[in-house]
Write a protein that holds these residues in place. Structure first.
Motif, PDB file in Angstrom:
ATOM      1  N   ASP A 102      63.714  20.970  85.036  1.00 43.08           N
ATOM      2  CA  ASP A 102      63.045  22.196  84.594  1.00 43.08           C
ATOM      3  C   ASP A 102      61.632  21.890  84.089  1.00 43.08           C
ATOM      4  N   MET A 103      61.507  20.810  83.323  1.00 48.00           N
ATOM      5  CA  MET A 103      60.206  20.416  82.790  1.00 48.00           C
ATOM      6  C   MET A 103      59.242  20.064  83.934  1.00 48.00           C
ATOM      7  N   GLY A 108      59.358  21.194  86.920  1.00 53.72           N
ATOM      8  CA  GLY A 108      59.011  22.458  87.574  1.00 53.72           C
ATOM      9  C   GLY A 108      57.879  23.165  86.846  1.00 53.72           C
ATOM     10  N   LYS A 109      57.930  23.143  85.513  1.00 51.75           N
ATOM     11  CA  LYS A 109      56.866  23.767  84.718  1.00 51.75           C
ATOM     12  C   LYS A 109      55.557  22.997  84.858  1.00 51.75           C
ATOM     13  N   GLU A 110      55.658  21.661  84.902  1.00 57.40           N
ATOM     14  CA  GLU A 110      54.446  20.841  85.100  1.00 57.40           C
ATOM     15  C   GLU A 110      53.823  21.125  86.469  1.00 57.40           C
ATOM     16  N   GLU A 144      54.090  23.933  88.129  1.00 61.66           N
ATOM     17  CA  GLU A 144      53.493  25.269  88.057  1.00 61.66           C
ATOM     18  C   GLU A 144      52.120  25.206  87.370  1.00 61.66           C
ATOM     19  N   LYS A 145      52.021  24.432  86.300  1.00 55.30           N
ATOM     20  CA  LYS A 145      50.740  24.276  85.609  1.00 55.30           C
ATOM     21  C   LYS A 145      49.719  23.620  86.542  1.00 55.30           C
ATOM     22  N   LYS A 174      53.281  15.923  91.215  1.00 56.07           N
ATOM     23  CA  LYS A 174      54.307  16.789  90.623  1.00 56.07           C
ATOM     24  C   LYS A 174      55.299  17.249  91.688  1.00 56.07           C
ATOM     25  N   GLU A 220      59.282  16.400  91.469  1.00 56.26           N
ATOM     26  CA  GLU A 220      60.272  17.470  91.524  1.00 56.26           C
ATOM     27  C   GLU A 220      61.216  17.286  92.717  1.00 56.26           C
TER      28      GLU A 220
END
Length: 151
Positions: free
Chosen positions: A12-13, A15-17, A19-20, A104, A108
């Motif tokens: 999940d982390m 995935g957020k990285e 997205e950023k 990233k 992922e």
């Protein structure tokens, strides 16, 4: 019992990285577009002023007017040089953000592959447990059935 991936929080982390990183790349790409548009505009203005200078030099115009346009043209040339440097900086930033996003994506993807393999192992283990339980049930029924026949 439901399946729970042991590295889900990390996935999940990541995935957020990712997205950023996508947002950062989009922002720097938009900035590059604006910088290039600004440079084009300056180059068009410079060309227009250079043409005007040629026309004024051929016509009989006051020297003061020509000097004013020359000074403006020099300032414009300096702005063009500065804007070209800005475009190069922004291009480098876009390249950096592309690299970060690629990293990233890899991170992922690795975790997703790990999750898929882990899930397959989980399903195989569940299938083995189910087969074992069914086997035990069948043995108990056989014993129960054969035990009743002997009495």
């Amino acid at each position: 019992m439901s399946y729970q991936f042991r590295l889900q929080k990390i996935l999940d982390m990541k995935g957020k990285e990712k997205e950023k990183a996508q947002w950062d790349l989009a922002g720097s790409s938009q900035q590059l577009f604006r910088d290039v548009q600004s440079l084009k505009s300056m180059l068009e203005e410079k060309e227009k002023m250079e043409n005007m200078m040629l026309q004024l030099q051929q016509a009989s115009v006051e020297i003061r007017k020509i000097k004013e346009i020359q000074a403006y043209l020099e300032r414009l040339k300096l702005r063009v040089v500065n804007q070209k440097e800005e475009v190069k900086k922004t291009e480098m930033l876009v390249i950096k953000h592309q690299g970060v996003l690629a990293d990233k994506n890899k991170e992922e993807k690795i975790l997703k592959i790990m999750k898929e393999k882990d899930f397959l192992q989980y399903m195989e283990e569940e299938k083995r447990k189910e087969e074992k339980e069914l086997g035990e049930i069948a043995i108990h029924q056989y014993i129960k059935h054969t035990g009743e026949g002997e009495l």
